[in-house]
Design an enzyme around this catalytic site. Sequence first.
Site, short mmCIF file in Angstrom:
data_model
loop_
_atom_site.label_atom_id
_atom_site.label_comp_id
_atom_site.label_asym_id
_atom_site.label_seq_id
_atom_site.Cartn_x
_atom_site.Cartn_y
_atom_site.Cartn_z
CE LYS A 215 33.37 61.40 48.42
NZ LYS A 215 34.58 61.87 49.10
CD GLU A 221 38.85 53.99 35.42
OE1 GLU A 221 37.94 54.80 35.72
OE2 GLU A 221 40.05 54.30 35.38
N GLY A 276 37.78 58.63 49.55
CA GLY A 276 37.76 57.26 49.02
C GLY A 276 38.73 56.34 49.74
NE ARG A 277 44.17 59.77 49.90
CZ ARG A 277 43.58 60.74 49.20
NH1 ARG A 277 42.67 60.44 48.28
NH2 ARG A 277 43.88 62.01 49.40
CD GLU A 362 44.28 58.82 45.48
OE1 GLU A 362 44.50 57.89 44.68
OE2 GLU A 362 43.17 59.05 45.95
CG HIS A 393 63.65 33.50 48.99
ND1 HIS A 393 64.60 32.53 49.11
CD2 HIS A 393 62.97 33.50 50.16
CE1 HIS A 393 64.50 31.94 50.29
NE2 HIS A 393 63.51 32.52 50.95
CE LYS A 502 38.10 59.48 39.57
NZ LYS A 502 37.04 59.58 40.55
C1 G6Q Z 1 40.49 58.02 46.73
C2 G6Q Z 1 40.42 58.64 45.41
C3 G6Q Z 1 40.14 57.69 44.28
C4 G6Q Z 1 38.69 57.26 44.19
C5 G6Q Z 1 38.45 56.53 42.88
C6 G6Q Z 1 37.03 56.04 42.73
O1 G6Q Z 1 40.73 58.62 47.75
O2 G6Q Z 1 39.57 59.71 45.43
O3 G6Q Z 1 40.95 56.55 44.33
O4 G6Q Z 1 38.35 56.45 45.27
O5 G6Q Z 1 38.80 57.37 41.82
O6 G6Q Z 1 36.13 57.09 42.83
P1 G6Q Z 1 34.58 56.80 42.98
O7 G6Q Z 1 34.37 56.08 44.27
O8 G6Q Z 1 33.90 58.14 42.96
O9 G6Q Z 1 34.18 55.93 41.83
#
Ligand code: G6Q
Length: 538
Positions: A215, A221, A276-277, A362, A393, A502
């Site tokens: 996003k 990463e 994001g989620r 989150e 199990h 981050k």
């Molecule tokens: C989700 C969070 C988080 C995010 C990641 C990746 O709701 O905000 O998990 O999706 O940190 O972020 P980017 O999509 O900006 O790389």
Amino acid sequence: MSSAARAVDETLLTARPEWQALQRHLQQIEIRHLRELFAADPQRGQRFSVEGAGFYFDYSKNRITDETLRLLLALAQACGLSERINAMFRGEPINTTERRAALHVALRAPRTERILVNAIDVVPGVHTVLDRMASVANRVRNGEWIGQSGKRIRNVVNIGIGGSDLGPVMVYEALRHYSDRAIAMRFVSNIDGTDFVEAVRDLSADETLFIVCSKTFTTQETLTNARAARAWCIDALGDQGAIAKHFVAVSTNAEEVARFGIDTDNMFGFWDWVGGRYSIGSAVGLSTMLAIGEENFRALLAGFRAMDEHFLHAPPARNLPWLHGLIAVWNNNFLGASTVAVLPYEQYLKRFPAYLQQLAMESNGKRVTVDGVAVAYETAPIVWGEPGTNGQHSFYQLLHQGTRLVACDFIGFCRALNPLGDQHDLLIANFFAQSEALAFGSAADEPHRNFDGNRPSNTILGESLTPHSLGALVALYEHSVFVQGAIWNIEPFDQWGVELGKALAQRVAAEIAGGSELAHDSSTDALIRRYRALRQKS
Ligand code: G6Q
């Protein structure tokens, strides 16, 4: 409690008469057993179950009565739940700390709908992106999208993390049955180089398409892995020009996408009002559409939409997300169940618990209210789980006989996608037997063999796992999480704890790389020195 929290919220939620009424009511429930509640009402299983958006939701094996439900619904009303739901669907800036809408529901709105954000209808933009995604997905799937050396794409690698990874991975695994097996899908998320190296080890660069999914397009990463992918691709194909044919981006940040070297014609946008989620239905779902095709992806969105409509219109007492969310509050805040086990009796849902961990923890893992006041009650429970029957199990021992009360969500489907003898019947027999045993227990004279029962669970039963039913299931949990956050009066759509993470590693990374003076605590300094001394220099 944090010193930054202004005061402790002893006056708001816990002081509400509706909350206190539940507190008093708890004394009557604590002394009753599910055995007794079922015996007193032969229709309990039917009365405490409801259907919506293709799912049968049986909540009768919770430690509740009609009175509990009445009091929970009264609490929801006092907390303004209906108003909050309407505000979300209207596109109001309900994400207060980031001052924006949380409008994932617009991602599954039909073309005919109008949803205004700052007086602009966002629905046409949603469909423009979906149509562009479909055009690329169709070209890749039918072999029209040609790589640098003239070959068609046979591998797709999604590079993303958190919300840009967990949803796509979960949906890919869940809908694998519907995916095109001629395309190998891989997902790279971890900064650990092993993740990328193992993902591409057996792939040919000239048949591989990378989706860089971020996003912000600034996440360490993802950008690091994307640079590794770019180098791997150029190294194999010997030409910078290969990027145009082997990389696409999913992002809200066109400037950074262009700076990375991906043509913005190959970029799929979304909007700051998609968290994001909550982004499965946005361009973040490009890998999903590549795997399952346009038609299935649109069916997934229709499933989300069916649950959205149910959430918006069904009466609260017959509304799956309302009931699921309010019972979660009851189990957590009143019965003291601090964890929720999510137990899908469906192998394809093996990543569903991991996905839900992010969605729930989150969103609602917060310790201050929307007004910044420290809460005086528990918020998000810890979510965990494994598919049945494997979990049986392993950790089910604790569920049945441990000292902790764990609320369980059992999820399953009546039809097998891969019928094999009577195996699906056996799977479902285990599913039903487990929730029965948790609720009713079984008496034995020998203490080690005694099962007390009285352990709460929900049963979520669908006809079969399809794109449509998966969409409805995910939306059920999205909205249940929203209901819980609304009762706790916390902000479910921000994630400052993630933002902190981050930033934290940046300083240590600079110290490891630069060998500069250290001024952390004695433990961290010693760890950094030991690492500097022992690491392999690349
Ligand atoms: C989700 C969070 C988080 C995010 C990641 C990746 O709701 O905000 O998990 O999706 O940190 O972020 P980017 O999509 O900006 O790389």
